[in-house]
Design an enzyme around this catalytic site. Structure first.
Site, PDB file in Angstrom:
ATOM      1  N   ASP A  88       0.712  -0.950   0.426  1.00  0.00           N
ATOM      2  CA  ASP A  88      -0.132  -0.302   0.209  1.00  0.00           C
ATOM      3  C   ASP A  88       1.147   1.372  -0.170  1.00  0.00           C
ATOM      4  O   ASP A  88       1.979   1.169   0.470  1.00  0.00           O
ATOM      5  CB  ASP A  88      -1.333  -0.244   1.069  1.00  0.00           C
ATOM      6  CG  ASP A  88      -0.231   0.054   2.780  1.00  0.00           C
ATOM      7  OD1 ASP A  88       1.158   0.478   2.496  1.00  0.00           O
ATOM      8  OD2 ASP A  88      -0.872  -0.135   3.037  1.00  0.00           O
ATOM      9  N   SER A  89       0.404   2.605  -0.484  1.00  0.00           N
ATOM     10  CA  SER A  89       0.725   4.089  -0.451  1.00  0.00           C
ATOM     11  C   SER A  89       1.552   4.025   1.120  1.00  0.00           C
ATOM     12  O   SER A  89       2.273   4.985   0.491  1.00  0.00           O
ATOM     13  CB  SER A  89       0.589   4.824  -1.251  1.00  0.00           C
ATOM     14  OG  SER A  89      -0.963   4.891  -0.140  1.00  0.00           O
ATOM     15  N   ASP A  92      -7.688  -7.725   1.680  1.00  0.00           N
ATOM     16  CA  ASP A  92      -6.915  -7.727   2.660  1.00  0.00           C
ATOM     17  C   ASP A  92      -7.624  -6.664   3.968  1.00  0.00           C
ATOM     18  O   ASP A  92      -8.404  -5.937   4.065  1.00  0.00           O
ATOM     19  CB  ASP A  92      -5.941  -6.508   2.158  1.00  0.00           C
ATOM     20  CG  ASP A  92      -5.418  -5.444   3.348  1.00  0.00           C
ATOM     21  OD1 ASP A  92      -5.120  -4.803   3.728  1.00  0.00           O
ATOM     22  OD2 ASP A  92      -6.163  -4.617   1.572  1.00  0.00           O
ATOM     23  N   CYS A 151     -13.094 -27.519   9.474  1.00  0.00           N
ATOM     24  CA  CYS A 151     -12.187 -27.289   9.143  1.00  0.00           C
ATOM     25  C   CYS A 151     -11.150 -28.004   8.898  1.00  0.00           C
ATOM     26  O   CYS A 151     -11.121 -28.900   9.867  1.00  0.00           O
ATOM     27  CB  CYS A 151     -11.309 -25.945  10.293  1.00  0.00           C
ATOM     28  SG  CYS A 151     -10.269 -24.773   9.646  1.00  0.00           S
ATOM     29  N   CYS A 187      -7.591 -28.099   8.286  1.00  0.00           N
ATOM     30  CA  CYS A 187      -6.690 -27.047   8.726  1.00  0.00           C
ATOM     31  C   CYS A 187      -5.969 -27.975   9.392  1.00  0.00           C
ATOM     32  O   CYS A 187      -6.789 -28.452  10.367  1.00  0.00           O
ATOM     33  CB  CYS A 187      -6.785 -25.920   8.913  1.00  0.00           C
ATOM     34  SG  CYS A 187      -7.259 -25.438  10.591  1.00  0.00           S
ATOM     35  N   CYS A 197      -7.337 -27.271  12.810  1.00  0.00           N
ATOM     36  CA  CYS A 197      -8.344 -28.076  13.497  1.00  0.00           C
ATOM     37  C   CYS A 197      -8.497 -29.853  13.845  1.00  0.00           C
ATOM     38  O   CYS A 197      -8.853 -30.290  14.366  1.00  0.00           O
ATOM     39  CB  CYS A 197      -9.194 -27.404  12.853  1.00  0.00           C
ATOM     40  SG  CYS A 197      -9.894 -25.684  12.879  1.00  0.00           S
ATOM     41  N   HIS A 204      -4.922 -20.938  11.655  1.00  0.00           N
ATOM     42  CA  HIS A 204      -6.634 -20.886  11.696  1.00  0.00           C
ATOM     43  C   HIS A 204      -7.364 -20.187  10.912  1.00  0.00           C
ATOM     44  O   HIS A 204      -7.765 -20.322  10.288  1.00  0.00           O
ATOM     45  CB  HIS A 204      -7.131 -21.612  12.755  1.00  0.00           C
ATOM     46  CG  HIS A 204      -8.753 -21.915  12.715  1.00  0.00           C
ATOM     47  ND1 HIS A 204      -9.344 -22.487  12.111  1.00  0.00           N
ATOM     48  CD2 HIS A 204      -9.499 -20.979  12.978  1.00  0.00           C
ATOM     49  CE1 HIS A 204     -10.811 -22.584  11.940  1.00  0.00           C
ATOM     50  NE2 HIS A 204     -11.170 -21.086  13.210  1.00  0.00           N
TER      51      HIS A 204
END
Length: 369
Positions: A93-94, A267, A305, A307, A310, A336
């Site tokens: 970002d700027s 984002d 989930c 992942c 989990c 997670h």
């Protein structure tokens, strides 16, 4: 161009877009959520773990890297990709949002913004040219024009003057941009919560023909319904053949609704920040893992989930780590949360591909009710 957008499919139910963005450091599917690595690191995560969960692009922050270690050092290291050992896409970002959020420390002039470092009070100056120079040195694939993010609420005339200054600054960023063949400079649509000013800002930036467009100045305290209303008046003006990026938005419901309205990129620090406070995102809503009710809860965090958190750790164990301020606990909650959001976007992409995003939206809310 350094970065191009490929439209793959439009959902028949909603008009949402399935696409792919091609950059000098690889391509990634859209819609996509970008984890935020403010200081050239996504807090508690390694680059290898980010690849593991399917993050094709991450975001870093110009303002913070300007202050430390300094863009010259990053350039000397071979650019941000080599400095942080990340060989996929990066967006910077700027620095505009950070400068303007320090409202008691800065002065806006046509030339740029004078501000004091939040680290040591040193007086500094950031202009469109300087923000572009810093981002050129950092070497991200996508860089952002320096803009003013007006506060919420703000008077109509203030927002109008602000967006016109943002357009003038955008032109100066384009003129200062040294690496257009290697870095894509995106313009940022402003206009506050005024429909006509959103449209005016978008049209002014379209005339400058940026390779991509961001929508800034939302998720700054307004209601979700007002944010969606602003998107509905802004997104249709933006080009079909270029990326559309909604800045600073990361709540799961906001991602679903943003995609429904044609957004490709998001984002936010939200998933990593709340992870460090002991809050986890799940298919059924937020779970505040530090609460006492989970002390003897040996179930997985989210039964839906897949992942590795989990699959391997209980709520009780993660709560124990968080309550003891163990670093591993914060790593588990962060992993997670990012997995959850990136997987949510994967599910959204699949729903678009199968022309059932409206059905997915209903299922998403039904799970959380």
């Amino acid at each position: 161009m350094a970065v191009t957008y490929e439209l793959i499919k439009t959902c028949k139910q909603t008009g949402a877009r399935l696409g792919k963005i091609h950059t000098p450091h690889g391509s990634f599917d859209t819609p996509m959520f970008m984890p935020v690595g403010t200081l050239a690191t996504v807090k508690a995560m390694s680059p290898e773990e980010l690849k593991e969960i399917g993050s094709g692009i991450i975001l870093s922050n110009t303002y913070h890297l300007f202050l430390r270690p300094g863009h010259e050092i990053v350039k000397e290291a071979g650019g941000l990709h080599k400095f942080m050992n990340w060989d996929q896409a990066i967006l910077t970002d700027s620095g505009g949002f950070q400068v303007f959020s320090l409202s008691n420390l800065r002065k806006i002039r046509e030339e740029g913004v004078e501000f004091r470092s939040h680290l040591n009070g040193e007086k500094l100056f950031l202009s469109p040219e300087k923000a572009t120079e810093i981002q050129n040195a950092l070497g991200a694939d996508i860089i952002m024009a320096f803009d003013e993010c007006p506060p919420f609420p703000a008077e109509y005339q203030y927002v109008k003057d602000s967006l016109e200054r943002t357009t003038r600054w955008a032109k100066r960023c384009l003129e200062a941009h040294a690496n257009p063949d290697r870095q894509a400079l995106f313009g940022i649509v402003q206009g506050g919560m005024y429909k006509d000013l959103r449209i005016e800002s978008a049209q002014q930036l379209l005339d400058l023909n940026f390779p991509g467009y961001a929508i800034g100045g939302l998720s700054v305290g307004e209601s979700a319904d007002l944010m969606y209303e602003m998107l509905e008046h802004t997104v249709p003006i933006l080009p079909q053949n270029k990326p559309r990026y909604l800045m600073g938005v990361g709540a799961p419901e906001n991602l679903v609704e943003g995609v429904m309205r044609g957004i490709d990129m998001f984002d936010c620090v939200l998933p990593t920040r709340i992870a460090r406070n002991g809050t986890m995102m799940t298919s059924k809503g937020k779970l505040v893992i530090r609460n006492a009710e989970y002390a003897r809860d040996f179930r997985t965090v989210d039964e839906n989930c897949q992942c590795k958190v989990c699959q391997n750790y209980s709520r009780a164990y993660i709560r124990h780590l968080i309550k003891c301020n163990e670093i591993f606990g914060f790593r588990l909650t962060t992993y997670h949360n990012l997995y959850y959001l990136i997987n949510l976007m994967k599910q959204i992409r699949q729903a678009i591909a199968e022309d059932r995003l409206a059905d997915f939206q209903k299922e998403f809310y039904a799970m959380r009710s």
